[in-house]
Design a protein around this motif. Structure first.
Motif, PDB file in Angstrom:
ATOM      1  N   SER A  52     -12.077 -34.649  45.765  1.00 55.17           N
ATOM      2  CA  SER A  52     -11.836 -35.194  47.116  1.00 55.17           C
ATOM      3  C   SER A  52     -10.774 -35.411  47.577  1.00 55.17           C
ATOM      4  CB  SER A  52     -12.469 -36.818  47.135  1.00 55.17           C
ATOM      5  OG  SER A  52     -13.499 -36.708  46.824  1.00 55.17           O
ATOM      6  N   TYR A  55      -9.281 -31.480  48.257  1.00 50.12           N
ATOM      7  CA  TYR A  55      -9.892 -30.520  49.105  1.00 50.12           C
ATOM      8  C   TYR A  55      -9.958 -31.514  50.545  1.00 50.12           C
ATOM      9  CZ  TYR A  55     -11.085 -27.260  45.777  1.00 50.12           C
ATOM     10  OH  TYR A  55     -10.835 -26.376  44.460  1.00 50.12           O
ATOM     11  N   PHE A  56      -9.143 -32.613  50.467  1.00 51.92           N
ATOM     12  CA  PHE A  56      -9.210 -33.431  51.500  1.00 51.92           C
ATOM     13  C   PHE A  56      -8.689 -32.618  52.841  1.00 51.92           C
ATOM     14  CE2 PHE A  56      -6.820 -36.494  54.451  1.00 51.92           C
ATOM     15  CZ  PHE A  56      -7.837 -37.433  54.463  1.00 51.92           C
ATOM     16  N   ASP A  57      -9.054 -32.758  53.900  1.00 49.66           N
ATOM     17  CA  ASP A  57      -8.861 -32.048  55.198  1.00 49.66           C
ATOM     18  C   ASP A  57      -7.649 -32.761  56.066  1.00 49.66           C
ATOM     19  OD1 ASP A  57      -8.678 -30.477  57.304  1.00 49.66           O
ATOM     20  OD2 ASP A  57     -10.754 -31.123  58.411  1.00 49.66           O
ATOM     21  N   LYS A  58      -6.619 -32.462  55.276  1.00 46.20           N
ATOM     22  CA  LYS A  58      -5.205 -33.229  55.773  1.00 46.20           C
ATOM     23  C   LYS A  58      -4.927 -32.767  57.357  1.00 46.20           C
ATOM     24  CE  LYS A  58      -2.489 -29.844  53.585  1.00 46.20           C
ATOM     25  NZ  LYS A  58      -3.582 -28.745  53.235  1.00 46.20           N
ATOM     26  N   ASP A  59      -5.365 -31.800  57.850  1.00 43.76           N
ATOM     27  CA  ASP A  59      -5.210 -31.179  59.182  1.00 43.76           C
ATOM     28  C   ASP A  59      -5.822 -31.745  60.318  1.00 43.76           C
ATOM     29  OD1 ASP A  59      -3.051 -29.220  58.498  1.00 43.76           O
ATOM     30  OD2 ASP A  59      -4.673 -28.015  57.650  1.00 43.76           O
ATOM     31  N   ASN A  60      -6.958 -32.621  59.758  1.00 48.23           N
ATOM     32  CA  ASN A  60      -7.666 -33.348  60.876  1.00 48.23           C
ATOM     33  C   ASN A  60      -7.906 -34.761  60.549  1.00 48.23           C
ATOM     34  OD1 ASN A  60      -8.247 -30.807  62.421  1.00 48.23           O
ATOM     35  ND2 ASN A  60      -9.377 -29.998  60.459  1.00 48.23           N
ATOM     36  N   ILE A  61      -6.913 -35.389  60.165  1.00 51.19           N
ATOM     37  CA  ILE A  61      -7.094 -36.704  60.165  1.00 51.19           C
ATOM     38  C   ILE A  61      -7.176 -37.409  61.331  1.00 51.19           C
ATOM     39  CG2 ILE A  61      -6.109 -38.842  58.896  1.00 51.19           C
ATOM     40  CD1 ILE A  61      -4.457 -36.712  57.249  1.00 51.19           C
ATOM     41  N   THR A 103       0.280 -37.649  52.321  1.00 52.72           N
ATOM     42  CA  THR A 103      -0.838 -37.063  53.343  1.00 52.72           C
ATOM     43  C   THR A 103      -0.463 -37.899  54.701  1.00 52.72           C
ATOM     44  OG1 THR A 103      -2.084 -37.183  51.346  1.00 52.72           O
ATOM     45  CG2 THR A 103      -3.167 -37.121  53.937  1.00 52.72           C
ATOM     46  N   HIS A 107       0.648 -35.499  58.303  1.00 50.77           N
ATOM     47  CA  HIS A 107      -0.014 -35.823  59.564  1.00 50.77           C
ATOM     48  C   HIS A 107       1.293 -35.746  60.577  1.00 50.77           C
ATOM     49  CE1 HIS A 107      -2.744 -37.356  62.606  1.00 50.77           C
ATOM     50  NE2 HIS A 107      -1.749 -38.418  62.910  1.00 50.77           N
ATOM     51  N   GLU A 114       2.841 -28.762  65.464  1.00 50.97           N
ATOM     52  CA  GLU A 114       1.869 -28.010  66.044  1.00 50.97           C
ATOM     53  C   GLU A 114       2.360 -27.316  67.587  1.00 50.97           C
ATOM     54  OE1 GLU A 114      -2.681 -29.165  67.593  1.00 50.97           O
ATOM     55  OE2 GLU A 114      -1.381 -30.759  66.812  1.00 50.97           O
TER      56      GLU A 114
END
Length: 129
Positions: A52, A55-61, A103, A107, A114
């Motif tokens: 978890s 593979y946490f989706d750090k780009d879409n928190i 994390t 963010h 970005e």
């Protein structure tokens, strides 16, 4: 305790719902209890927990999640540079705190970078045309 705070923040980030418990200080009200869900869903299977985190989706928190964990990140017991509260209790807890902080910081860095990445892509497309 510091370990409970770290597990609460992990639950929030990993979208593990709390259990509603009676508030001992305010009869008739309920409070969120993350400790039981953390033990059941995170600590019971350490391989699943590691997956978890890895593979946490750090780009879409979601911003809502960032807002929810901000008090935990700034809590003195979870200070990344001096995790004295948790170090006395759990070595793994220190790693959880470091992951939460990393994390969280990622963010904000990703949000700041970005627009620059987008501008670079636009320039590259313009040059290739």
């Amino acid at each position: 305790t510091a370990l409970r705070l770290a597990m609460e923040a992990l639950c929030i980030m990993l979208k593990i719902k709390p259990r509603k418990m009676p508030d001992p200080d305010n009869p008739g009200r309920k409070i969120n209890d993350y400790w039981q869900p953390a033990k059941q869903e995170l600590l019971r299977d350490t391989n699943r927990l590691m997956d978890s985190l890895l593979y946490f989706d750090k780009d879409n928190i979601p911003d809502r999640v960032i807002q929810q964990i901000t008090p935990y990140v700034h809590h003195e017991l979870l200070a990344v540079d001096y995790p004295r509260g948790i170090k006395q209790v759990s070595v793994a807890g220190v790693a959880f705190v470091a992951w939460i902080h990393a994390t969280y910081r990622y963010h904000f860095i990703a949000k700041a970078v970005e627009p620059k990445v987008k501008a670079l892509r636009d320039l590259q497309e313009t040059l290739q045309s």
